[in-house]
Design a protein around this motif. Structure first.
Motif, PDB file in Angstrom:
ATOM      1  N   UNK A   1      -1.773   7.861 -12.606  1.00 55.80           N
ATOM      2  CA  UNK A   1      -1.706   8.963 -11.649  1.00 55.80           C
ATOM      3  C   UNK A   1      -2.446   8.678 -10.352  1.00 55.80           C
ATOM      4  N   UNK A   2      -3.151   7.547 -10.301  1.00 49.09           N
ATOM      5  CA  UNK A   2      -3.900   7.155  -9.109  1.00 49.09           C
ATOM      6  C   UNK A   2      -3.377   5.844  -8.520  1.00 49.09           C
ATOM      7  N   UNK A   3      -2.252   5.363  -9.035  1.00 51.41           N
ATOM      8  CA  UNK A   3      -1.658   4.134  -8.531  1.00 51.41           C
ATOM      9  C   UNK A   3      -2.035   2.895  -9.305  1.00 51.41           C
TER      10      UNK A   3
ATOM     11  N   UNK B   1       3.687   4.188  -7.218  1.00 51.90           N
ATOM     12  CA  UNK B   1       2.798   3.929  -8.355  1.00 51.90           C
ATOM     13  C   UNK B   1       2.038   5.169  -8.819  1.00 51.90           C
ATOM     14  N   UNK B   2       1.706   6.064  -7.910  1.00 59.39           N
ATOM     15  CA  UNK B   2       1.000   7.285  -8.314  1.00 59.39           C
ATOM     16  C   UNK B   2       1.886   8.195  -9.165  1.00 59.39           C
ATOM     17  N   UNK B   3       3.200   8.029  -9.046  1.00 59.56           N
ATOM     18  CA  UNK B   3       4.147   8.847  -9.822  1.00 59.56           C
ATOM     19  C   UNK B   3       4.626   8.158 -11.100  1.00 59.56           C
ATOM     20  N   UNK B   4       4.347   6.877 -11.201  1.00 54.52           N
ATOM     21  CA  UNK B   4       4.896   6.077 -12.293  1.00 54.52           C
ATOM     22  C   UNK B   4       4.387   6.562 -13.653  1.00 54.52           C
ATOM     23  N   UNK B   5       5.300   6.654 -14.578  1.00 57.00           N
ATOM     24  CA  UNK B   5       4.951   7.062 -15.939  1.00 57.00           C
ATOM     25  C   UNK B   5       4.056   6.043 -16.630  1.00 57.00           C
TER      26      UNK B   5
ATOM     27  N   UNK C   1      11.428   1.338   4.061  1.00 59.21           N
ATOM     28  CA  UNK C   1      12.045   1.745   5.324  1.00 59.21           C
ATOM     29  C   UNK C   1      11.083   2.556   6.189  1.00 59.21           C
ATOM     30  N   UNK C   2      10.208   3.332   5.572  1.00 58.65           N
ATOM     31  CA  UNK C   2       9.215   4.099   6.339  1.00 58.65           C
ATOM     32  C   UNK C   2       8.227   3.165   7.025  1.00 58.65           C
ATOM     33  N   UNK C   3       7.784   2.132   6.331  1.00 58.08           N
ATOM     34  CA  UNK C   3       6.856   1.169   6.932  1.00 58.08           C
ATOM     35  C   UNK C   3       7.548   0.425   8.063  1.00 58.08           C
ATOM     36  N   UNK C   4       8.799   0.033   7.849  1.00 63.68           N
ATOM     37  CA  UNK C   4       9.567  -0.645   8.902  1.00 63.68           C
ATOM     38  C   UNK C   4       9.696   0.243  10.144  1.00 63.68           C
ATOM     39  N   UNK C   5      10.032   1.485   9.924  1.00 62.28           N
ATOM     40  CA  UNK C   5      10.214   2.429  11.030  1.00 62.28           C
ATOM     41  C   UNK C   5       8.910   2.618  11.803  1.00 62.28           C
ATOM     42  N   UNK C   6       7.829   2.773  11.083  1.00 60.12           N
ATOM     43  CA  UNK C   6       6.523   2.926  11.715  1.00 60.12           C
ATOM     44  C   UNK C   6       6.153   1.682  12.517  1.00 60.12           C
ATOM     45  N   UNK C   7       6.456   0.535  11.966  1.00 58.17           N
ATOM     46  CA  UNK C   7       6.169  -0.733  12.639  1.00 58.17           C
ATOM     47  C   UNK C   7       6.984  -0.860  13.926  1.00 58.17           C
ATOM     48  N   UNK C   8       8.260  -0.493  13.868  1.00 55.99           N
ATOM     49  CA  UNK C   8       9.111  -0.537  15.069  1.00 55.99           C
ATOM     50  C   UNK C   8       8.590   0.412  16.138  1.00 55.99           C
TER      51      UNK C   8
ATOM     52  N   UNK D   1       0.835  -1.198   0.000  1.00 57.81           N
ATOM     53  CA  UNK D   1       0.000   0.000   0.000  1.00 57.81           C
ATOM     54  C   UNK D   1       0.880   1.263   0.000  1.00 57.81           C
ATOM     55  N   UNK D   2       1.933   1.253   0.797  1.00 52.62           N
ATOM     56  CA  UNK D   2       2.858   2.394   0.841  1.00 52.62           C
ATOM     57  C   UNK D   2       3.548   2.585  -0.504  1.00 52.62           C
ATOM     58  N   UNK D   3       3.921   1.498  -1.140  1.00 55.20           N
ATOM     59  CA  UNK D   3       4.555   1.570  -2.471  1.00 55.20           C
ATOM     60  C   UNK D   3       3.578   2.184  -3.467  1.00 55.20           C
TER      61      UNK D   3
END
Length: 126
Positions: free
Chosen positions: A33-35, A25-29, A112-119, A18-20
């Motif tokens: 634009x919505x993932x 995905x929302x930025x992917x060419x 890494x953001x998801x990992x950090x949040x989980x910790x 979901x974080x990815x």
């Protein structure tokens, strides 16, 4: 300076995907634009295809430099990819057509953001 983690913390694969989608995905060419992916049906998104292998790859490395992450990406993921030649070259990567390679820094940040949040969540619950 980098370090390799010996012990991998379990990560919620659904939360990470979901974080990815929200960050990458929302930025992917190749997206809308919505993932949502708009790749031709004959092509697989390498990010989605190799996602289960990408998480441990990111978890085992802690570095300020993207170079070590990229080296591991090439050795572990790209080595399996049908688009990479035996010599290690990849036309998709060279032409910036590989979404995984193109957005790899954002992929690292997301995982890494998801990992950090989980910790943090676990430490607050203890």
């Amino acid at each position: 300076m980098s370090t390799r983690s010996k012990q991998k913390s379990p990560v919620d694969i659904h939360r990470t995907w979901h974080a990815i989608r929200e960050r990458v995905c929302v930025r992917c060419l190749d997206g809308d634009g919505f993932g949502n992916c708009r790749l031709d049906a004959s092509l697989d998104c390498p990010l989605r295809e190799y996602f289960p292998k990408i998480i441990p790859l990111i978890q085992q490395i802690k570095s300020e430099s993207i170079d070590e992450y990229a080296r591991e990406l090439r050795q572990i993921i790209c080595a399996e990819c049908q688009y990479q030649s035996v010599s290690g070259t990849c036309n998709l990567r060279d032409e910036v057509e590989c979404a995984l390679d193109r957005y790899f820094p954002l992929v690292i940040e997301s995982i890494e953001a998801v990992e950090s949040l989980s910790r943090r969540s676990k430490s607050l619950n203890l």
